[in-house]
Design a protein around this motif. Sequence first.
Motif, PDB file in Angstrom:
ATOM      1  N   GLN A  20     -73.799 197.140 -29.351  1.00 20.95           N
ATOM      2  CA  GLN A  20     -74.974 196.295 -29.233  1.00 20.95           C
ATOM      3  C   GLN A  20     -75.109 195.677 -27.851  1.00 20.95           C
ATOM      4  O   GLN A  20     -76.214 195.600 -27.341  1.00 20.95           O
ATOM      5  N   VAL A  50     -86.457 193.947 -30.927  1.00 25.64           N
ATOM      6  CA  VAL A  50     -86.383 194.529 -32.265  1.00 25.64           C
ATOM      7  C   VAL A  50     -85.666 195.865 -32.183  1.00 25.64           C
ATOM      8  O   VAL A  50     -85.660 196.520 -31.132  1.00 25.64           O
ATOM      9  N   ARG A  51     -85.050 196.255 -33.275  1.00 18.79           N
ATOM     10  CA  ARG A  51     -84.408 197.571 -33.307  1.00 18.79           C
ATOM     11  C   ARG A  51     -85.503 198.628 -33.187  1.00 18.79           C
ATOM     12  O   ARG A  51     -86.483 198.609 -33.926  1.00 18.79           O
ATOM     13  N   LEU A  74     -82.826 198.917 -28.542  1.00 19.78           N
ATOM     14  CA  LEU A  74     -83.681 197.760 -28.773  1.00 19.78           C
ATOM     15  C   LEU A  74     -84.958 197.920 -27.970  1.00 19.78           C
ATOM     16  O   LEU A  74     -84.928 198.388 -26.828  1.00 19.78           O
ATOM     17  N   GLU A  99     -86.912 187.261 -39.444  1.00 21.90           N
ATOM     18  CA  GLU A  99     -85.692 188.060 -39.601  1.00 21.90           C
ATOM     19  C   GLU A  99     -85.829 189.461 -39.003  1.00 21.90           C
ATOM     20  O   GLU A  99     -84.826 190.095 -38.685  1.00 21.90           O
ATOM     21  N   SER A 100     -87.046 189.944 -38.839  1.00 22.16           N
ATOM     22  CA  SER A 100     -87.233 191.281 -38.274  1.00 22.16           C
ATOM     23  C   SER A 100     -86.912 191.331 -36.780  1.00 22.16           C
ATOM     24  O   SER A 100     -86.745 192.400 -36.211  1.00 22.16           O
ATOM     25  N   HIS A 102     -84.418 191.003 -33.893  1.00 18.15           N
ATOM     26  CA  HIS A 102     -82.965 191.142 -33.746  1.00 18.15           C
ATOM     27  C   HIS A 102     -82.424 190.268 -32.616  1.00 18.15           C
ATOM     28  O   HIS A 102     -81.246 189.933 -32.579  1.00 18.15           O
ATOM     29  N   LEU A 148     -78.706 188.039 -28.912  1.00 20.40           N
ATOM     30  CA  LEU A 148     -78.903 188.742 -30.178  1.00 20.40           C
ATOM     31  C   LEU A 148     -78.403 187.878 -31.328  1.00 20.40           C
ATOM     32  O   LEU A 148     -77.588 186.969 -31.136  1.00 20.40           O
ATOM     33  N   ARG A 149     -78.837 188.208 -32.542  1.00 23.01           N
ATOM     34  CA  ARG A 149     -78.412 187.467 -33.733  1.00 23.01           C
ATOM     35  C   ARG A 149     -76.905 187.546 -33.955  1.00 23.01           C
ATOM     36  O   ARG A 149     -76.328 186.659 -34.567  1.00 23.01           O
ATOM     37  N   ASP A 150     -76.253 188.604 -33.469  1.00 20.93           N
ATOM     38  CA  ASP A 150     -74.800 188.720 -33.668  1.00 20.93           C
ATOM     39  C   ASP A 150     -74.005 187.825 -32.711  1.00 20.93           C
ATOM     40  O   ASP A 150     -72.777 187.826 -32.726  1.00 20.93           O
TER      41      ASP A 150
END
Length: 185
Positions: A20, A50-51, A74, A99-100, A102, A148-150
């Motif tokens: 990622q 977004v992915r 992305l 949530e969509s 990333h 990123l969310r991660d």
Amino acid sequence: MSEKHQPSTQPDATEGAQDQPEALIAALVEIERHVGQSGWDQPARLFALVRTADLVAAEPHLADQLTVTSEDALSSIEQEDFRDGEDLMTTLAQIGWSESVHGCALALERTFLPAGLEDQIPANPDEAARFVAKHPQRQDVRVVVGSLRDGSSHGLARLVSEPDELLGGTQLVPALASALARTLA
């Protein structure tokens, strides 16, 4: 620690989810290239990340316009109504993503002075801005920072005085990366 990035960096189609950060770096390089096409002296610009696979699934007609379509790639979507206002951090604190999304990225330009000149800068913010803007040693820079969310983040920087060099690192602009990460919470 910063590192140099080649502007043509693209994620390889064989990369996995553990890559990622590479997908983030590739998206930031594309954003910097896109923003750079309009030259300097631009306002801050905000992008949703977004992915690409999700984007193509939702909007199949966009597939032909994308340069990278690997599963982990992305894609950036500029938020054209974004205005950074008086205080960028306050503006970012008011943003939330669905949530969509990333991740997100911000491109902005700043002027700074080399280390060692801090004691010469006036305390008054307006006077300080004028002092920095007129100083012969000032440096103009464009930064593109993404989170990123991660929890991963990265930043890129291009100095107006070094137009062919793109610098990057995970701690390039940590406060901005943290502010962007909070918009994803």
